[in-house]
Design a protein around this motif. Structure first.
Motif, short mmCIF file in Angstrom:
data_model
loop_
_atom_site.label_atom_id
_atom_site.label_comp_id
_atom_site.label_asym_id
_atom_site.label_seq_id
_atom_site.Cartn_x
_atom_site.Cartn_y
_atom_site.Cartn_z
N TRP A 28 0.82 -1.21 0.00
CA TRP A 28 0.00 0.00 0.00
C TRP A 28 0.85 1.25 0.00
O TRP A 28 1.13 1.83 1.04
N ILE A 86 1.77 2.14 4.93
CA ILE A 86 0.74 3.15 4.71
C ILE A 86 1.10 4.43 5.47
O ILE A 86 1.11 5.52 4.92
N LEU A 87 1.43 4.26 6.75
CA LEU A 87 1.71 5.43 7.59
C LEU A 87 3.05 6.06 7.24
O LEU A 87 3.15 7.28 7.13
N MET A 142 3.66 9.89 5.92
CA MET A 142 4.42 10.88 6.68
C MET A 142 5.45 11.57 5.78
O MET A 142 5.73 12.76 5.90
N PHE A 196 -7.87 2.73 -8.91
CA PHE A 196 -9.01 1.87 -8.59
C PHE A 196 -10.09 1.95 -9.66
O PHE A 196 -10.66 0.93 -10.06
N GLY A 198 -13.81 12.12 -4.25
CA GLY A 198 -13.98 11.25 -3.08
C GLY A 198 -15.21 10.37 -3.20
O GLY A 198 -15.16 9.16 -2.97
N LEU A 229 -14.71 7.57 -5.66
CA LEU A 229 -13.95 6.43 -5.13
C LEU A 229 -14.85 5.55 -4.26
O LEU A 229 -14.79 4.32 -4.34
N PHE A 230 -15.72 6.16 -3.47
CA PHE A 230 -16.66 5.38 -2.66
C PHE A 230 -17.52 4.49 -3.54
O PHE A 230 -17.66 3.30 -3.30
N LEU A 249 -15.63 1.60 -5.13
CA LEU A 249 -15.37 0.50 -4.19
C LEU A 249 -16.65 -0.26 -3.87
O LEU A 249 -16.66 -1.50 -3.81
N LEU A 271 -8.76 3.97 8.26
CA LEU A 271 -7.68 4.90 7.92
C LEU A 271 -8.22 6.29 7.63
O LEU A 271 -7.47 7.17 7.23
N GLU A 320 -8.00 11.08 9.48
CA GLU A 320 -7.67 12.44 9.03
C GLU A 320 -8.88 13.10 8.37
O GLU A 320 -9.17 14.27 8.62
N VAL A 358 -8.82 -0.66 3.86
CA VAL A 358 -7.75 0.29 3.56
C VAL A 358 -8.21 1.29 2.51
O VAL A 358 -8.12 2.51 2.69
N ALA A 359 -8.77 0.77 1.41
CA ALA A 359 -9.19 1.64 0.32
C ALA A 359 -10.31 2.57 0.77
O ALA A 359 -10.32 3.76 0.44
N THR A 360 -11.26 2.03 1.55
CA THR A 360 -12.38 2.86 2.00
C THR A 360 -11.91 3.97 2.93
O THR A 360 -12.39 5.11 2.85
N LEU A 375 -9.03 5.45 2.87
CA LEU A 375 -8.42 6.48 2.03
C LEU A 375 -9.48 7.33 1.37
O LEU A 375 -9.38 8.55 1.29
N ALA A 376 -10.53 6.66 0.87
CA ALA A 376 -11.62 7.39 0.22
C ALA A 376 -12.24 8.38 1.20
O ALA A 376 -12.55 9.51 0.84
N LEU A 377 -12.39 7.94 2.45
CA LEU A 377 -12.99 8.80 3.47
C LEU A 377 -12.13 10.05 3.67
O LEU A 377 -12.65 11.16 3.86
N ILE A 424 -9.99 11.41 1.43
CA ILE A 424 -10.06 12.26 0.24
C ILE A 424 -11.37 13.04 0.23
O ILE A 424 -11.40 14.26 0.01
N TRP A 445 -3.30 11.05 10.83
CA TRP A 445 -2.38 9.95 10.52
C TRP A 445 -1.45 9.68 11.68
O TRP A 445 -1.11 8.55 11.97
N ILE A 446 -1.05 10.75 12.37
CA ILE A 446 -0.19 10.56 13.54
C ILE A 446 -0.97 9.81 14.62
O ILE A 446 -0.43 8.92 15.28
N LEU A 448 -3.21 7.59 14.11
CA LEU A 448 -3.18 6.18 13.69
C LEU A 448 -1.87 5.53 14.11
O LEU A 448 -1.84 4.39 14.59
N ALA A 449 -0.78 6.26 13.90
CA ALA A 449 0.53 5.73 14.27
C ALA A 449 0.62 5.54 15.78
O ALA A 449 1.25 4.59 16.27
#
Lengths: 363, 305
Positions: free
Chosen positions: A86, A148-149, A153, A290, A332, A335-336, A339, B36, B39, B89-91, B93-95, B97, B223-224, B226-227
């Motif tokens: 990823w 990913i993270l 970063m 995608f 956005g 993409l939803f 998917l 994910l 953010e 994962v993909a969802t 990211l979509a959220l 964006i 994102w931080i 999440l980390a």
């Protein structure tokens, strides 16, 4: 009533082909509602978004110019995603490529450096993008850190580095204190395909990338390995395929392509290095990958479509004062839906009454 | 002393959004769902939170707007990943964006506006204690709330039956389902709790941290967060340590500029992101003996019927 998923015996290929089209249809329907909420005439807005940009030569060229980085990055990302790696940091790899390539342009500025400048910029940008992408790949393979993270970063880090360079050491002394380098010399600029137009050599390069990816995935053992590792990791282990090695490889390739896209954008349409060279190409490319079903030809079409939304968004802003952020919302939502519709490939949706006896009796 | 006090107050303020968002995500991940989109939920929470406070003049209602916005976003995520079994994962990211776009759209009309930020709550008597009084008892309400939230989550996860069931869903959804627990419903609640926390964490930024809204003001904090969940090994206790460490790094970077350290500001600003990468590497490496992540984390579950 309850929505129930039922696994299909095998993946439906018909659905696989039409699901992106359903997704686009649903997205447009949702946009109509959004335009209405914003108090804009939905039909005029849709026309501004999707039809107007297709009606004159300048906008058509502009679509190709915007699609160039999107397609190039998305092809690289699709290789990663196929191998179940990823890479989310393409935006950072794009910026690093732009920075690395610009270094040569800035250093040779005003000298009588020859025709080697542009090729050297392209090579250095691709190498820098690949190296930058290798950081998360190696952190994942060696230490198990989430790619990913870490890749994400690094987007912020790249952004800050670019910001530092154009405000500090590389700032154009005659630029009225704007954070930008001087305009690149002609030898450091991507040549145009049409005299006086906007279309540049990058478009050809991205088409070559599409062709190369199609051959890699369709005709080579490496491409087969990538797909097996992603789709069936256990089978791949038995087959002796090295998943770690593929993570490194796909990350490096996608980083190189993102870096190349970065320098082509800077040495082409933009013409100099400055903050804000990317309207989020690295992230939009995820949608392109995608929507294009992680397939090279599909990505080419999806890249052109997403480029259309960028140009259409600009036209809608000028003509109807529709905020530019609507384009991001559009992307956005798209993409939803992509998917969600993909779920139809593996599952059948059924609406069932919560009392199953009743539903059976009635049916 | 005043400087130390100021620094501690600043660290707490910088850590609070991270702590709130990470606490929510911890519960989500403990139920087996990897969202994910933190953010994205945060940034929409920031825009809606500011809008709410600006329209009503109440920080409290602003915070509620942020929470509801985060929950609505997470509901979309739950519908996709739990209802339609889409890749998490993909969802996620979509959220994110979508969230960045929505936040820009909602917040556009509020850029340049100002509100009176959340006041620091002084507790008569306690706040006046010398040395520690202002630090321990002079924060805004969010800071106290974040601590209470974390303690509440710890108590819920480890001291209640419902918490045990939630953790069971995250470790083995097939067994939990076989025992008759509604895995998808429990996960939906966990995802919505995470969304509410992310929305609140986002709202904290314009309501208490800075008194105005700018697009992209979350700047990767989601994102931080999440980390931080990875850093904490999915344990609430370590989450506090992680969040305050990161708050300290953020403040160090701001103060270093004030002290005239001869390093370009952009390099200092990159510190929290670089620290995240280093922490992720060190934590992941230390855990080679076996992952402490919930076993079912990120996997799709479609109940057999």
């Amino acid at each position: 009533m309850q929505l129930v998923l039922e696994k299909r015996a095998e993946r439906s290929n018909t659905v696989a082909l039409i699901s992106p089209l359903i997704a686009i249809g649903l997205t447009i329907a949702t946009m109509v509602i959004l335009f209405a909420i914003l108090g804009k005439n939905p039909l005029l807005a849709l026309h501004a978004y999707f039809i107007a940009p297709l009606t004159d030569g300048y906008s058509l060229q502009e679509i190709a110019v915007k699609a160039t980085p999107l397609v190039m990055i998305a092809i690289g990302l699709s290789l990663c995603y196929l191998a179940n790696a990823w890479n989310i940091g393409a935006e950072g790899q794009f910026l690093i490529g732009a920075v690395a390539g610009s270094w040569i342009a800035v250093k040779t500025q005003g000298t009588d450096a020859g025709a080697w400048v542009l090729p050297a910029m392209l090579v250095l940008a691709a190498a820098a993008g690949a190296l930058y992408a290798l950081i998360p790949a190696i952190c994942k393979v060696k230490f198990g850190a989430s790619e990913i993270l870490t890749s994400l970063m690094l987007v912020y880090v790249a952004d800050l580095l670019l910001d530092y360079l154009v405000r500090g050491p590389w700032r154009d002394p005659h630029g009225f204190n704007f954070p930008t380098t001087a305009e690149f010399d002609p030898v450091a600029t991507v040549p145009l395909l049409i005299e006086g137009g906007r279309l540049h050599l990058g478009a050809i390069i991205s088409l070559l990338v599409v062709a190369a990816a199609a051959i890699l995935l369709g005709r080579t053992i490496k491409g087969f390995e990538i797909r097996v590792v992603g789709a069936a990791p256990r089978a791949a282990r038995f087959g002796g395929f090295n998943a770690d090695q593929l993570v490194i490889l796909t990350f490096a390739v996608s980083g190189a392509l993102a870096g190349l896209a970065g320098i082509i954008e800077v040495a082409g349409p933009v013409g100099h290095l400055q903050p804000g060279i990317s309207p989020g190409y690295g992230f939009t490319a995820i949608i392109v990958a995608f929507l294009g079903r992680l397939n090279p030809l599909g990505i080419l079409i999806a890249g052109l479509f997403l480029a259309l939304t960028f140009i259409g968004g600009e036209q809608a802003q000028i003509a109807m004062k529709i905020p530019l952020d609507v384009t991001k919302v559009f992307q956005g939502i798209l993409l939803f839906y992509v998917l969600a519709c993909d779920s139809l490939i593996l599952y059948r949706f059924k609406l069932e009454s919560s009392n199953r006896q009743v539903s059976r009796g009635a049916g | 002393m005043a400087l130390v006090e100021a620094i501690i107050l600043a660290v707490l303020a910088a850590s609070t959004p991270l702590l709130i968002a990470a606490t929510g995500e911890l519960v989500t991940e403990r139920s087996g769902v990897l969202n994910l989109g933190v953010e994205g939920m945060m940034i929409v929470g920031a825009a809606c939170g500011f809008a709410g406070a600006w329209l009503t003049g109440s920080i409290f209602i602003g915070a509620l707007f942020g929470i509801v916005a985060g929950m609505l976003m997470s509901l979309v995520f739950a519908l996709m990943t739990l209802g339609l079994a889409v890749n998490q994962v993909a969802t996620g990211l979509a959220l994110t964006i979508l969230g960045i776009g929505l936040s820009g759209l909602i917040g556009a009309s509020f850029v340049g506006e100002r509100i009176t930020p959340a006041a620091r709550l002084a507790i008569p008597g306690l706040t006046d204690i010398p040395l520690v009084g202002r630090v321990l008892f002079g924060e805004d309400g969010f800071v106290y709330f974040s601590i209470a939230l974390l303690v509440g989550v710890w108590w819920f996860l480890y001291r209640t039956r419902a918490g045990l069931i939630l953790r069971a869903c995250g470790d083995n959804h097939v067994s939990a389902h076989a025992l008759g627990y509604p895995v998808l419903r429990i996960r939906t609640f966990a995802v919505m709790f995470g969304g509410a926390c992310a929305g609140l964490a986002g709202a904290y930024l314009p309501l208490a941290y800075t008194p105005f809204f700018i697009p992209g003001m979350t700047a990767g904090r989601g994102w931080i967060a999440l980390a931080l969940v990875v850093f904490s090994s999915w344990r609430p206790g370590r989450l506090v340590v992680g969040a305050y460490l990161f708050g300290a790094v953020t403040i160090l970077q701001l103060h270093a500029q004030g002290w005239g350290v001869g390093i370009p500001s952009q390099f200092m600003s990159a510190l929290p992101y670089l620290a995240t990468i280093i922490v992720l590497v060190l934590i992941s490496r230390a855990r080679t003996g076996g992952s402490t992540a919930p076993a079912a984390l990120g996997t799709v579950f479609v109940p057999d019927r």
